[in-house]
Design a protein around this motif. Structure first.
Motif, PDB file in Angstrom:
ATOM      1  N   ILE A   1       0.828  -1.206   0.000  1.00  0.00           N
ATOM      2  CA  ILE A   1       0.000   0.000   0.000  1.00  0.00           C
ATOM      3  C   ILE A   1       0.863   1.257   0.000  1.00  0.00           C
ATOM      4  CG2 ILE A   1      -1.712   1.310   1.314  1.00  0.00           C
ATOM      5  CD1 ILE A   1      -2.867  -1.324   2.286  1.00  0.00           C
ATOM      6  N   LYS A   2       1.939   1.225   0.757  1.00  0.00           N
ATOM      7  CA  LYS A   2       2.843   2.379   0.760  1.00  0.00           C
ATOM      8  C   LYS A   2       3.414   2.621  -0.635  1.00  0.00           C
ATOM      9  CE  LYS A   2       7.025   2.360   1.212  1.00  0.00           C
ATOM     10  NZ  LYS A   2       8.187   2.546   0.272  1.00  0.00           N
TER      11      LYS A   2
ATOM     12  N   GLY B   1      -7.865  15.904  -7.701  1.00  0.00           N
ATOM     13  CA  GLY B   1      -7.215  14.804  -8.389  1.00  0.00           C
ATOM     14  C   GLY B   1      -7.853  14.610  -9.750  1.00  0.00           C
ATOM     15  N   VAL B   2      -7.035  14.471 -10.792  1.00  0.00           N
ATOM     16  CA  VAL B   2      -7.569  14.358 -12.152  1.00  0.00           C
ATOM     17  C   VAL B   2      -8.139  12.966 -12.401  1.00  0.00           C
ATOM     18  CG1 VAL B   2      -7.012  14.483 -14.612  1.00  0.00           C
ATOM     19  CG2 VAL B   2      -6.002  16.130 -13.015  1.00  0.00           C
ATOM     20  N   PHE B   3      -7.403  11.935 -12.053  1.00  0.00           N
ATOM     21  CA  PHE B   3      -7.876  10.570 -12.237  1.00  0.00           C
ATOM     22  C   PHE B   3      -8.768  10.152 -11.077  1.00  0.00           C
ATOM     23  CE2 PHE B   3      -3.650   9.640 -14.541  1.00  0.00           C
ATOM     24  CZ  PHE B   3      -4.182  10.030 -15.755  1.00  0.00           C
ATOM     25  N   GLY B   4      -9.712   9.288 -11.374  1.00  0.00           N
ATOM     26  CA  GLY B   4     -10.504   8.714 -10.301  1.00  0.00           C
ATOM     27  C   GLY B   4      -9.636   7.938  -9.331  1.00  0.00           C
ATOM     28  N   THR B   5      -8.589   7.267  -9.851  1.00  0.00           N
ATOM     29  CA  THR B   5      -7.692   6.489  -8.995  1.00  0.00           C
ATOM     30  C   THR B   5      -6.878   7.378  -8.060  1.00  0.00           C
ATOM     31  OG1 THR B   5      -6.180   6.457 -10.897  1.00  0.00           O
ATOM     32  CG2 THR B   5      -7.442   4.459 -10.467  1.00  0.00           C
ATOM     33  N   ASP B   6      -6.645   8.621  -8.455  1.00  0.00           N
ATOM     34  CA  ASP B   6      -5.970   9.561  -7.560  1.00  0.00           C
ATOM     35  C   ASP B   6      -6.878   9.888  -6.370  1.00  0.00           C
ATOM     36  OD1 ASP B   6      -3.735   9.788  -9.249  1.00  0.00           O
ATOM     37  OD2 ASP B   6      -4.652  11.418 -10.383  1.00  0.00           O
ATOM     38  N   GLN B   7      -8.121  10.220  -6.692  1.00  0.00           N
ATOM     39  CA  GLN B   7      -9.014  10.719  -5.657  1.00  0.00           C
ATOM     40  C   GLN B   7      -9.516   9.634  -4.716  1.00  0.00           C
ATOM     41  OE1 GLN B   7      -9.383  14.252  -5.695  1.00  0.00           O
ATOM     42  NE2 GLN B   7      -9.804  13.630  -3.585  1.00  0.00           N
ATOM     43  N   VAL B   8      -9.700   8.392  -5.222  1.00  0.00           N
ATOM     44  CA  VAL B   8     -10.236   7.339  -4.347  1.00  0.00           C
ATOM     45  C   VAL B   8      -9.279   7.008  -3.212  1.00  0.00           C
ATOM     46  CG1 VAL B   8     -11.704   6.302  -6.114  1.00  0.00           C
ATOM     47  CG2 VAL B   8      -9.357   5.459  -5.813  1.00  0.00           C
ATOM     48  N   MET B   9      -7.997   7.267  -3.418  1.00  0.00           N
ATOM     49  CA  MET B   9      -7.045   6.971  -2.346  1.00  0.00           C
ATOM     50  C   MET B   9      -7.263   7.866  -1.136  1.00  0.00           C
ATOM     51  SD  MET B   9      -3.402   6.086  -4.193  1.00  0.00           S
ATOM     52  CE  MET B   9      -3.237   7.695  -4.972  1.00  0.00           C
ATOM     53  N   TYR B  10      -7.792   9.059  -1.381  1.00  0.00           N
ATOM     54  CA  TYR B  10      -8.035   9.957  -0.255  1.00  0.00           C
ATOM     55  C   TYR B  10      -9.315   9.597   0.495  1.00  0.00           C
ATOM     56  CZ  TYR B  10      -7.966  14.247   2.490  1.00  0.00           C
ATOM     57  OH  TYR B  10      -7.919  15.145   3.531  1.00  0.00           O
ATOM     58  N   ASP B  11     -10.171   8.840  -0.139  1.00  0.00           N
ATOM     59  CA  ASP B  11     -11.429   8.454   0.487  1.00  0.00           C
ATOM     60  C   ASP B  11     -11.331   7.112   1.210  1.00  0.00           C
ATOM     61  OD1 ASP B  11     -12.702  10.747  -0.439  1.00  0.00           O
ATOM     62  OD2 ASP B  11     -13.193   9.827  -2.363  1.00  0.00           O
ATOM     63  N   ASP B  12     -10.169   6.486   1.175  1.00  0.00           N
ATOM     64  CA  ASP B  12      -9.982   5.189   1.828  1.00  0.00           C
ATOM     65  C   ASP B  12      -9.022   5.350   3.004  1.00  0.00           C
ATOM     66  OD1 ASP B  12      -8.704   2.447   2.293  1.00  0.00           O
ATOM     67  OD2 ASP B  12     -10.263   1.945   0.830  1.00  0.00           O
TER      68      ASP B  12
ATOM     69  N   ARG C   1      -7.090   3.370   4.441  1.00  0.00           N
ATOM     70  CA  ARG C   1      -5.819   2.663   4.296  1.00  0.00           C
ATOM     71  C   ARG C   1      -4.764   3.508   3.597  1.00  0.00           C
ATOM     72  NH1 ARG C   1      -8.296  -2.517   1.333  1.00  0.00           N
ATOM     73  NH2 ARG C   1      -9.516  -0.791   0.433  1.00  0.00           N
ATOM     74  N   THR C   2      -5.205   4.457   2.809  1.00  0.00           N
ATOM     75  CA  THR C   2      -4.266   5.274   2.031  1.00  0.00           C
ATOM     76  C   THR C   2      -4.319   6.758   2.379  1.00  0.00           C
ATOM     77  OG1 THR C   2      -5.978   5.240   0.305  1.00  0.00           O
ATOM     78  CG2 THR C   2      -4.137   3.725   0.039  1.00  0.00           C
TER      79      THR C   2
ATOM     80  N   ALA D   1       0.376  12.548   5.014  1.00  0.00           N
ATOM     81  CA  ALA D   1       1.772  12.605   5.468  1.00  0.00           C
ATOM     82  C   ALA D   1       2.687  13.138   4.372  1.00  0.00           C
ATOM     83  CB  ALA D   1       2.224  11.211   5.914  1.00  0.00           C
ATOM     84  N   PHE D   2       2.484  12.675   3.130  1.00  0.00           N
ATOM     85  CA  PHE D   2       3.325  13.124   2.018  1.00  0.00           C
ATOM     86  C   PHE D   2       3.027  14.580   1.653  1.00  0.00           C
ATOM     87  CE2 PHE D   2       3.612   8.485   0.355  1.00  0.00           C
ATOM     88  CZ  PHE D   2       4.557   8.195   1.317  1.00  0.00           C
ATOM     89  N   ALA D   3       1.772  14.998   1.794  1.00  0.00           N
ATOM     90  CA  ALA D   3       1.413  16.390   1.507  1.00  0.00           C
ATOM     91  C   ALA D   3       2.049  17.334   2.505  1.00  0.00           C
ATOM     92  CB  ALA D   3      -0.110  16.556   1.516  1.00  0.00           C
TER      93      ALA D   3
END
Length: 323
Positions: free
Chosen positions: A183-184, A265-276, A278-279, A285-287
């Motif tokens: 995941i990391k 986030g432009v891609f859906g895959t970018d934005q879904v990580m913020y809604d989970d 686990r990610t 942390a990276f932001a």
């Protein structure tokens, strides 16, 4: 105190994951060409730097090339092989049509063949090139592990295994796990989008007729969605139209994560990580800590570079065809 303890726990988890990454890298060697082609890294870096002066899209394309190569058959330069009358190769698969910049790798290969013939694999050139474009645009440096051999098989149909831009977080995690990436690694490597550009076709479904309830993906900032619709109207026929994946697209930094938090986030895959959950914490942390992102991105790039490595095989004389 509770917040401080939580942060310490998160950082400890990242350190543990980094140790696990480096413990799996015994197959390759950072000094592999020290005796046989000591000038290899210099030749590759200069070739890429010169190409980037004439075409500013080269860094993003070479970084994407590394991801797309390693995700198919492992890091074996199969993405560089040309199609033949009897076989359509990876580079001509739909997800790779916009990768381009193959000529830069061929240029570096030609120079290496003059300096040290039959020595440096095309797979290693891609790996070193990916590191170089990150470093030259302000990102971290890491010692690239080398010793890969080049593959002999490349099929366009295999590009369906690349993660599309509409996967949910669980599917993304599963896709990376199949390649031995955690995941990391998913969150850190997604940060490579800081140099990226997307054509409208990859995100148009998020901004037009998203569902029967929402015209636009509700996870996207409404003003950002409106701006994207102006660039990508439903009737758009301009295949070159699109959007940079972060606001500092020529600079390797952590702005990508800040935009995800802002729901840009432009891609859906970018934005879904913020809604989970686990990610999400890793994105935050990276932001908040660019140095942490750089450290973890470098570690994950080393890990990605060891996926499917071939230690026995050929060193192509030309990257576009097998010997």
């Amino acid at each position: 105190m509770a917040a401080q303890g939580t942060q310490t726990l998160f950082l400890s988890a990242l350190i543990f994951l980094s140790i696990a990454v480096f413990s799996s890298q015994a197959a390759l060697d950072a000094h592999y060409y020290d005796q046989t082609c000591p000038q290899a890294e210099y030749i590759i870096a200069q070739t890429i730097r010169n190409a980037s002066i004439y075409d500013p899209k080269v860094p993003a394309r070479l970084l994407r090339m590394f991801f797309h190569d390693c995700f198919i058959r492992g890091c074996d330069a199969s993405i560089l092989l040309d199609s033949t009358p009897g076989n359509k190769a990876e580079k001509d698969g739909p997800p790779n049509i916009s990768v381009r910049a193959f000529y830069v790798i061929e240029d570096a290969k030609a120079k290496l063949e003059k300096a040290c013939p039959h020595t440096v694999s095309c797979a290693d050139i891609i790996a070193m090139a990916a590191r170089d474009v990150v470093t030259m645009t302000g990102g971290p440096f890491w010692n690239v592990l080398k010793g890969r051999k080049d593959g002999r098989v490349s099929k366009a149909t295999d590009t369906t295994n690349l993660p599309p831009a509409f996967l949910n977080a669980t599917r993304l995690i599963q896709t990376f796990a199949k390649r031995g990436l955690g995941i990391k690694d998913l969150v850190a490597l997604s940060g490579g989008h800081t140099l990226g550009f997307s054509h409208c076709s990859s995100f148009v479904a998020r901004i037009h007729n998203f569902s029967t309830v929402h015209y636009t993906d509700p996870s996207m900032n409404s003003e950002f969605a409106s701006m994207l619709r102006q660039k990508c109207p439903r009737s758009n026929n301009n295949g070159d139209a699109g959007q940079f994946l972060d606001s500092t697209a020529s600079q390797f930094d952590n702005i990508y994560y800040k935009q995800i938090i802002a729901r840009k986030g432009v891609f859906g895959t970018d934005q879904v990580m913020y809604d989970d959950p686990r990610t999400r914490w890793m994105i935050e942390a990276f932001a908040n800590n660019q140095n942490l992102f750089f450290k973890e991105f470098a570690a994950s790039m080393i890990k990605l570079g060891n996926v499917g490595v071939k230690e026995v095989g050929e060193v192509r004389l030309s990257c576009g065809r097998v010997n």
